[in-house]
Design a protein around this motif. Structure first.
Motif, PDB file in Angstrom:
ATOM      1  N   SER A 319       0.786  -1.291   0.081  1.00 55.00           N
ATOM      2  CA  SER A 319      -0.034   0.050   0.146  1.00 55.00           C
ATOM      3  C   SER A 319       0.854   1.205   0.005  1.00 55.00           C
ATOM      4  O   SER A 319       2.138   1.111   0.319  1.00 55.00           O
ATOM      5  CB  SER A 319      -0.757  -0.030   1.401  1.00 55.00           C
ATOM      6  OG  SER A 319      -0.178   0.317   2.264  1.00 55.00           O
ATOM      7  N   ASP A 320       0.269   2.381  -0.007  1.00 54.69           N
ATOM      8  CA  ASP A 320       1.061   3.602  -0.078  1.00 54.69           C
ATOM      9  C   ASP A 320       1.797   3.795   1.263  1.00 54.69           C
ATOM     10  O   ASP A 320       2.859   4.312   1.092  1.00 54.69           O
ATOM     11  CB  ASP A 320       0.211   4.765  -0.489  1.00 54.69           C
ATOM     12  CG  ASP A 320      -0.144   5.088  -1.707  1.00 54.69           C
ATOM     13  OD1 ASP A 320       0.180   4.243  -2.584  1.00 54.69           O
ATOM     14  OD2 ASP A 320      -1.129   5.878  -2.058  1.00 54.69           O
ATOM     15  N   ASP A 370      14.270   3.678   5.671  1.00 58.20           N
ATOM     16  CA  ASP A 370      12.963   3.130   4.897  1.00 58.20           C
ATOM     17  C   ASP A 370      12.411   4.239   3.752  1.00 58.20           C
ATOM     18  O   ASP A 370      12.788   5.490   3.737  1.00 58.20           O
ATOM     19  CB  ASP A 370      11.852   3.171   6.065  1.00 58.20           C
ATOM     20  CG  ASP A 370      12.052   2.215   6.968  1.00 58.20           C
ATOM     21  OD1 ASP A 370      12.993   1.256   6.772  1.00 58.20           O
ATOM     22  OD2 ASP A 370      11.614   2.281   8.195  1.00 58.20           O
ATOM     23  N   THR A 371      11.939   3.700   2.667  1.00 57.71           N
ATOM     24  CA  THR A 371      11.489   4.316   1.685  1.00 57.71           C
ATOM     25  C   THR A 371       9.947   3.976   1.311  1.00 57.71           C
ATOM     26  O   THR A 371       9.549   3.208   1.158  1.00 57.71           O
ATOM     27  CB  THR A 371      11.912   4.116   0.460  1.00 57.71           C
ATOM     28  OG1 THR A 371      13.699   4.267   0.447  1.00 57.71           O
ATOM     29  CG2 THR A 371      11.479   5.022  -0.710  1.00 57.71           C
ATOM     30  N   PRO A 372       8.995   5.073   1.700  1.00 56.24           N
ATOM     31  CA  PRO A 372       7.533   4.876   1.596  1.00 56.24           C
ATOM     32  C   PRO A 372       7.335   4.390   0.131  1.00 56.24           C
ATOM     33  O   PRO A 372       7.816   4.842  -0.711  1.00 56.24           O
ATOM     34  CB  PRO A 372       6.864   5.882   1.956  1.00 56.24           C
ATOM     35  CG  PRO A 372       7.947   6.613   2.792  1.00 56.24           C
ATOM     36  CD  PRO A 372       9.209   6.320   2.224  1.00 56.24           C
ATOM     37  N   PHE A 373       6.567   3.290   0.070  1.00 53.25           N
ATOM     38  CA  PHE A 373       6.217   3.002  -1.550  1.00 53.25           C
ATOM     39  C   PHE A 373       5.339   4.062  -2.105  1.00 53.25           C
ATOM     40  O   PHE A 373       5.483   4.355  -3.221  1.00 53.25           O
ATOM     41  CB  PHE A 373       5.190   1.862  -1.398  1.00 53.25           C
ATOM     42  CG  PHE A 373       4.620   1.259  -2.742  1.00 53.25           C
ATOM     43  CD1 PHE A 373       5.378   0.793  -3.505  1.00 53.25           C
ATOM     44  CD2 PHE A 373       3.458   1.692  -3.187  1.00 53.25           C
ATOM     45  CE1 PHE A 373       5.249   0.293  -4.629  1.00 53.25           C
ATOM     46  CE2 PHE A 373       2.967   1.108  -4.479  1.00 53.25           C
ATOM     47  CZ  PHE A 373       3.817   0.371  -5.212  1.00 53.25           C
ATOM     48  N   ALA A 374       4.667   5.082  -1.520  1.00 54.67           N
ATOM     49  CA  ALA A 374       4.106   6.137  -2.059  1.00 54.67           C
ATOM     50  C   ALA A 374       5.175   7.157  -2.706  1.00 54.67           C
ATOM     51  O   ALA A 374       4.741   7.464  -3.844  1.00 54.67           O
ATOM     52  CB  ALA A 374       3.335   7.056  -0.991  1.00 54.67           C
ATOM     53  N   ALA A 375       6.218   7.287  -1.844  1.00 52.60           N
ATOM     54  CA  ALA A 375       7.321   8.378  -2.542  1.00 52.60           C
ATOM     55  C   ALA A 375       7.918   7.462  -3.575  1.00 52.60           C
ATOM     56  O   ALA A 375       8.580   8.119  -4.588  1.00 52.60           O
ATOM     57  CB  ALA A 375       8.313   8.257  -1.330  1.00 52.60           C
ATOM     58  N   LEU A 376       8.134   6.220  -3.467  1.00 49.64           N
ATOM     59  CA  LEU A 376       8.589   5.333  -4.751  1.00 49.64           C
ATOM     60  C   LEU A 376       7.973   5.645  -5.858  1.00 49.64           C
ATOM     61  O   LEU A 376       8.446   5.629  -6.962  1.00 49.64           O
ATOM     62  CB  LEU A 376       9.139   3.926  -4.256  1.00 49.64           C
ATOM     63  CG  LEU A 376      10.066   3.197  -4.955  1.00 49.64           C
ATOM     64  CD1 LEU A 376      11.429   3.982  -4.888  1.00 49.64           C
ATOM     65  CD2 LEU A 376       9.995   1.854  -4.637  1.00 49.64           C
TER      66      LEU A 376
END
Length: 409
Positions: A319-320, A370-376
């Protein structure tokens, strides 16, 4: 996973970057004037490197890890002490004899621990950071001495080195190379007896030396506990490129064909010309960025464990809010094979085919945070976003990426 980063680095354990090491020079000046070219010494300040490793940690490593040569060595007067003098063996069970090790050190031996970056997290962080800054392979060895006997004789290394004097002092003599950029295994004549050293001084605690490949040097303790780290810095060379190109040539039938010796001079000449043309085409099709990317991708990954998480083997749904982190310090480097025209990324020794854009997005992941999926996934075309998500699921299943699922989808 934020708690994991705190555990890896305690307060005050700042890991120096290349800019920190070479100050007051700026990194650009160091690269232009010294890197691969010339010796440099920095006086430093006491305890400058004390946060990287200490005697208590060394004692802990020696006590808890089953070390034996070549991972641990004792060296005295230019000769390695035989393992039987300090390793206790009972059947197949082998471990250090603490009393024998201590006695050898008291008699003048130098303790050498190889790849200490794999034993102490902060030293591993140092190796990874300097390796990224310089685009090189970097590993770290530890040297500790107490008396006034040198460990290794006057010698040269086949890689550049930084010497970080962590504790105590040590005398260093450095002399110019007698062969320009010598390679591993070459026999190189030693300096002449009347050669004047470029450096013949005591390195104080917190001091730093940079010694390029091929420069002769010898280090001697000064009758006090001395501890230094050697950062071995190994950039790729032209020989590495030729070996890499040979691997590419193996996929082409012309390079696998027999040399037409029986056909006489004309057949040999024609074959030679055909090979030259094919080699030129292959060279043009394999640009430097591809070579360097594959060199980076071939580096041995530094493992990062976060047990008990992610060991259950369950499939994830991103998820985001999902937070992603590489399981190793090595980046996911996009690869493109000019011969097969296939693109993708390499992780844990496996090739994952993907589009160039998806590979570039995954190359932004890091093991440092950590890298949020939303940012990626921000701004991606829906098709590319779906490709990235599916590839991440496969990478998580392969143990190459850790994911904190965050809020449910």
């Amino acid at each position: 996973m934020a708690d994991e980063e705190h555990a890896r680095k305690g307060p005050g354990d700042a890991v120096p970057s290349l800019a920190d090491l070479v100050a007051p020079l700026d990194a650009g000046t160091f690269l232009d004037e010294y890197w691969n070219r010339g010796f440099r010494a920095w006086p430093g300040r006491p305890e400058q490197f004390a946060g990287l490793i200490g005697w208590d940690e060394i004692n802990h490593v020696l006590t808890t890890q089953r070390l034996e040569p070549p991972r641990i060595q004792l060296v005295r007067g230019g000769k390695k002490v035989e393992a039987g003098a300090f390793v206790h063996a009972t059947g197949s069970n082998r471990r250090l004899d603490a009393g024998a090790v201590t006695a050898q050190l008291a008699q003048g031996a130098t303790l050498v621990l190889s790849f200490v970056d794999e034993m102490i997290a902060r030293v591993g962080d140092l190796a990874d950071g300097i390796g990224r800054d310089l685009g090189v392979r970097c590993n770290v060895n530890l040297y500790a001495g107490w008396r006034a006997d040198h460990g290794f004789d006057l010698h040269w290394d086949h890689h550049d080195v930084f010497i970080l004097q962590v504790a105590g002092r040590k005398h260093w003599r450095v002399q110019r190379p007698t062969r320009d950029r010598p390679a591993r295994g070459e026999t190189v004549p030693p300096p002449a007896a009347d050669d004047v050293p470029v450096h013949d001084e005591i390195l104080e605690e917190g001091g730093l030396l940079y010694i390029p490949r091929g420069w002769w040097h010898v280090a001697t303790p000064v009758e006090e506990p001395s501890l230094h780290l050697t950062l071995a810095l190994t950039p790729p060379t032209g020989q590495d490129y030729l070996r890499w190109l040979t691997g590419k040539a193996a996929s082409l039938p012309l390079f696998r064909a027999d040399w037409p010796v029986a056909g006489g001079a004309s057949a040999t000449d024609a074959h030679w010309r055909a090979l030259g043309a094919a080699l030129a085409d292959l060279h043009a099709a394999c640009p430097p960025e591809q070579f360097l990317a594959e060199q980076e991708a071939s580096r041995a990954a530094r493992p990062v464990f976060t047990l008990p998480d992610f060991a259950a083997g369950r499939m994830v749904r991103l998820s985001d809010g999902s937070r992603l982190r590489l399981a190793s310090a090595r980046a996911l480097v996009p690869e493109h094979d000019a011969v097969s025209s296939e693109s993708g990324i390499e992780a844990n020794g496996r090739f994952f085919a993907c589009g160039a854009e998806a590979g570039a997005v995954l190359g932004r992941l890091t093991s440092a945070g950590d890298t949020p999926f939303a940012a990626l996934a921000e701004g991606l075309d829906p098709a590319v976003r779906a490709e990235v998500e599916q590839l991440l699921i496969r990478l998580v299943a392969a143990g190459a990426v850790f994911v904190d699922l965050g809020s449910p989808p």
